[in-house]
Design a protein around this motif. Structure first.
Motif, PDB file in Angstrom:
ATOM      1  N   GLU A 158     -20.418   1.664   3.417  1.00 30.72           N
ATOM      2  CA  GLU A 158     -19.802   1.906   4.716  1.00 30.72           C
ATOM      3  C   GLU A 158     -18.288   1.712   4.625  1.00 30.72           C
ATOM      4  OE1 GLU A 158     -22.270  -1.177   6.463  1.00 30.72           O
ATOM      5  OE2 GLU A 158     -22.968   0.333   7.906  1.00 30.72           O
ATOM      6  N   THR A 159     -17.553   2.551   5.323  1.00 27.19           N
ATOM      7  CA  THR A 159     -16.096   2.430   5.359  1.00 27.19           C
ATOM      8  C   THR A 159     -15.707   1.319   6.317  1.00 27.19           C
ATOM      9  OG1 THR A 159     -15.807   4.771   4.841  1.00 27.19           O
ATOM     10  CG2 THR A 159     -13.958   3.650   5.901  1.00 27.19           C
ATOM     11  N   VAL A 160     -14.855   0.421   5.844  1.00 23.52           N
ATOM     12  CA  VAL A 160     -14.370  -0.701   6.649  1.00 23.52           C
ATOM     13  C   VAL A 160     -12.874  -0.864   6.408  1.00 23.52           C
ATOM     14  CG1 VAL A 160     -16.586  -1.933   6.669  1.00 23.52           C
ATOM     15  CG2 VAL A 160     -14.950  -2.377   4.832  1.00 23.52           C
ATOM     16  N   GLY A 161     -12.265  -1.707   7.229  1.00 23.18           N
ATOM     17  CA  GLY A 161     -10.852  -1.995   7.057  1.00 23.18           C
ATOM     18  C   GLY A 161     -10.595  -2.823   5.817  1.00 23.18           C
ATOM     19  N   LEU A 162      -9.361  -2.767   5.353  1.00 20.88           N
ATOM     20  CA  LEU A 162      -8.963  -3.568   4.202  1.00 20.88           C
ATOM     21  C   LEU A 162      -8.838  -5.036   4.580  1.00 20.88           C
ATOM     22  CD1 LEU A 162      -6.104  -1.295   2.826  1.00 20.88           C
ATOM     23  CD2 LEU A 162      -8.384  -1.587   1.818  1.00 20.88           C
ATOM     24  N   THR A 163      -9.219  -5.909   3.673  1.00 21.73           N
ATOM     25  CA  THR A 163      -8.985  -7.336   3.859  1.00 21.73           C
ATOM     26  C   THR A 163      -7.546  -7.639   3.453  1.00 21.73           C
ATOM     27  OG1 THR A 163      -9.636  -7.923   1.609  1.00 21.73           O
ATOM     28  CG2 THR A 163     -11.399  -7.846   3.283  1.00 21.73           C
ATOM     29  N   GLU A 164      -7.078  -8.819   3.791  1.00 23.05           N
ATOM     30  CA  GLU A 164      -5.735  -9.235   3.381  1.00 23.05           C
ATOM     31  C   GLU A 164      -5.620  -9.240   1.856  1.00 23.05           C
ATOM     32  OE1 GLU A 164      -1.845 -10.032   3.670  1.00 23.05           O
ATOM     33  OE2 GLU A 164      -3.155  -9.599   5.376  1.00 23.05           O
ATOM     34  N   LYS A 165      -6.655  -9.712   1.184  1.00 22.95           N
ATOM     35  CA  LYS A 165      -6.650  -9.739  -0.287  1.00 22.95           C
ATOM     36  C   LYS A 165      -6.542  -8.329  -0.862  1.00 22.95           C
ATOM     37  CE  LYS A 165      -9.351 -11.269  -4.271  1.00 22.95           C
ATOM     38  NZ  LYS A 165     -10.590 -11.897  -4.731  1.00 22.95           N
ATOM     39  N   GLN A 166      -7.275  -7.375  -0.289  1.00 23.63           N
ATOM     40  CA  GLN A 166      -7.208  -5.995  -0.758  1.00 23.63           C
ATOM     41  C   GLN A 166      -5.832  -5.382  -0.507  1.00 23.63           C
ATOM     42  OE1 GLN A 166     -10.602  -4.686   1.509  1.00 23.63           O
ATOM     43  NE2 GLN A 166     -11.915  -4.589  -0.318  1.00 23.63           N
ATOM     44  N   ARG A 167      -5.235  -5.673   0.638  1.00 28.52           N
ATOM     45  CA  ARG A 167      -3.880  -5.176   0.917  1.00 28.52           C
ATOM     46  C   ARG A 167      -2.890  -5.698  -0.116  1.00 28.52           C
ATOM     47  NH1 ARG A 167      -5.410  -5.705   6.473  1.00 28.52           N
ATOM     48  NH2 ARG A 167      -4.509  -7.769   6.610  1.00 28.52           N
ATOM     49  N   LYS A 168      -3.037  -6.961  -0.491  1.00 31.26           N
ATOM     50  CA  LYS A 168      -2.147  -7.530  -1.509  1.00 31.26           C
ATOM     51  C   LYS A 168      -2.366  -6.855  -2.861  1.00 31.26           C
ATOM     52  CE  LYS A 168      -1.486 -11.999   0.688  1.00 31.26           C
ATOM     53  NZ  LYS A 168      -1.741 -13.426   0.678  1.00 31.26           N
ATOM     54  N   LEU A 169      -3.632  -6.617  -3.228  1.00 31.95           N
ATOM     55  CA  LEU A 169      -3.929  -5.938  -4.496  1.00 31.95           C
ATOM     56  C   LEU A 169      -3.272  -4.566  -4.527  1.00 31.95           C
ATOM     57  CD1 LEU A 169      -7.734  -6.720  -5.002  1.00 31.95           C
ATOM     58  CD2 LEU A 169      -5.863  -7.527  -6.445  1.00 31.95           C
ATOM     59  N   ILE A 170      -3.386  -3.820  -3.447  1.00 35.64           N
ATOM     60  CA  ILE A 170      -2.795  -2.494  -3.367  1.00 35.64           C
ATOM     61  C   ILE A 170      -1.279  -2.578  -3.462  1.00 35.64           C
ATOM     62  CG2 ILE A 170      -2.426  -0.496  -1.836  1.00 35.64           C
ATOM     63  CD1 ILE A 170      -5.358  -1.119  -0.810  1.00 35.64           C
ATOM     64  N   THR A 171      -0.685  -3.505  -2.747  1.00 38.47           N
ATOM     65  CA  THR A 171       0.765  -3.661  -2.755  1.00 38.47           C
ATOM     66  C   THR A 171       1.269  -4.000  -4.154  1.00 38.47           C
ATOM     67  OG1 THR A 171       0.733  -4.378  -0.443  1.00 38.47           O
ATOM     68  CG2 THR A 171       2.688  -4.950  -1.738  1.00 38.47           C
ATOM     69  N   VAL A 172       0.593  -4.891  -4.860  1.00 40.88           N
ATOM     70  CA  VAL A 172       0.989  -5.259  -6.226  1.00 40.88           C
ATOM     71  C   VAL A 172       0.817  -4.056  -7.159  1.00 40.88           C
ATOM     72  CG1 VAL A 172       0.363  -6.681  -8.225  1.00 40.88           C
ATOM     73  CG2 VAL A 172       0.569  -7.719  -5.962  1.00 40.88           C
ATOM     74  N   ALA A 173      -0.315  -3.363  -7.065  1.00 41.48           N
ATOM     75  CA  ALA A 173      -0.567  -2.205  -7.931  1.00 41.48           C
ATOM     76  C   ALA A 173       0.434  -1.071  -7.673  1.00 41.48           C
ATOM     77  CB  ALA A 173      -1.996  -1.705  -7.743  1.00 41.48           C
ATOM     78  N   ALA A 174       0.908  -0.968  -6.422  1.00 40.20           N
ATOM     79  CA  ALA A 174       1.861   0.083  -6.070  1.00 40.20           C
ATOM     80  C   ALA A 174       3.261  -0.207  -6.610  1.00 40.20           C
ATOM     81  CB  ALA A 174       1.918   0.258  -4.558  1.00 40.20           C
ATOM     82  N   GLY A 175       3.479  -1.438  -7.030  1.00 41.21           N
ATOM     83  CA  GLY A 175       4.764  -1.813  -7.625  1.00 41.21           C
ATOM     84  C   GLY A 175       5.864  -2.025  -6.680  1.00 41.21           C
TER      85      GLY A 175
END
Length: 114
Positions: free
Chosen positions: A97-114
């Motif tokens: 199921e599609t759900v919103g991002l958690t704070e931890k996931q947002r941080k992972l994305i932000t770090v991976a995005a550089g």
């Protein structure tokens, strides 16, 4: 109105927080990335990268930052492959199921995005 928080990397490489309407999530995805057919890459961290399936063929701009981000989150592209157009990131449950991002996931994305 049920809003689902996510993130988007635009074709210009801008990383931004977005909210999609949960009641019509597919329509919201189409609007968020300006396309008619979406493709999804499910990542091990509980994140989906959603992009225009026809982006490479309809002239959408190469999205280097989104490609780098998805690689940074563990996805292995075929040699020379990449993402085109805007890409959105949302969460998913174990049942898919599609759900919103958690704070931890947002941080992972932000770090991976550089």
């Amino acid at each position: 109105m049920n809003m689902i928080p996510g993130m988007r990397i635009t074709t210009e490489g801008e990383l931004e927080v977005i909210e999609l309407e949960g009641g019509s999530i597919l329509d919201s995805m189409y609007q968020a990335i300006n396309c008619e057919l979406v493709q999804m890459i499910g990542l091990d961290c509980g994140v989906d990268a959603i992009f225009d399936e026809e982006g490479k063929y309809n002239g959408a701009q190469l999205n280097c930052r989104a490609t780098q981000t998805v690689r940074g989150l563990g996805f292995q592209f075929f040699p020379g492959d990449s993402l085109s157009g805007s890409v959105i990131f949302l969460g998913h449950t174990a049942k898919g199921e599609t759900v919103g991002l958690t704070e931890k996931q947002r941080k992972l994305i932000t770090v991976a995005a550089g």
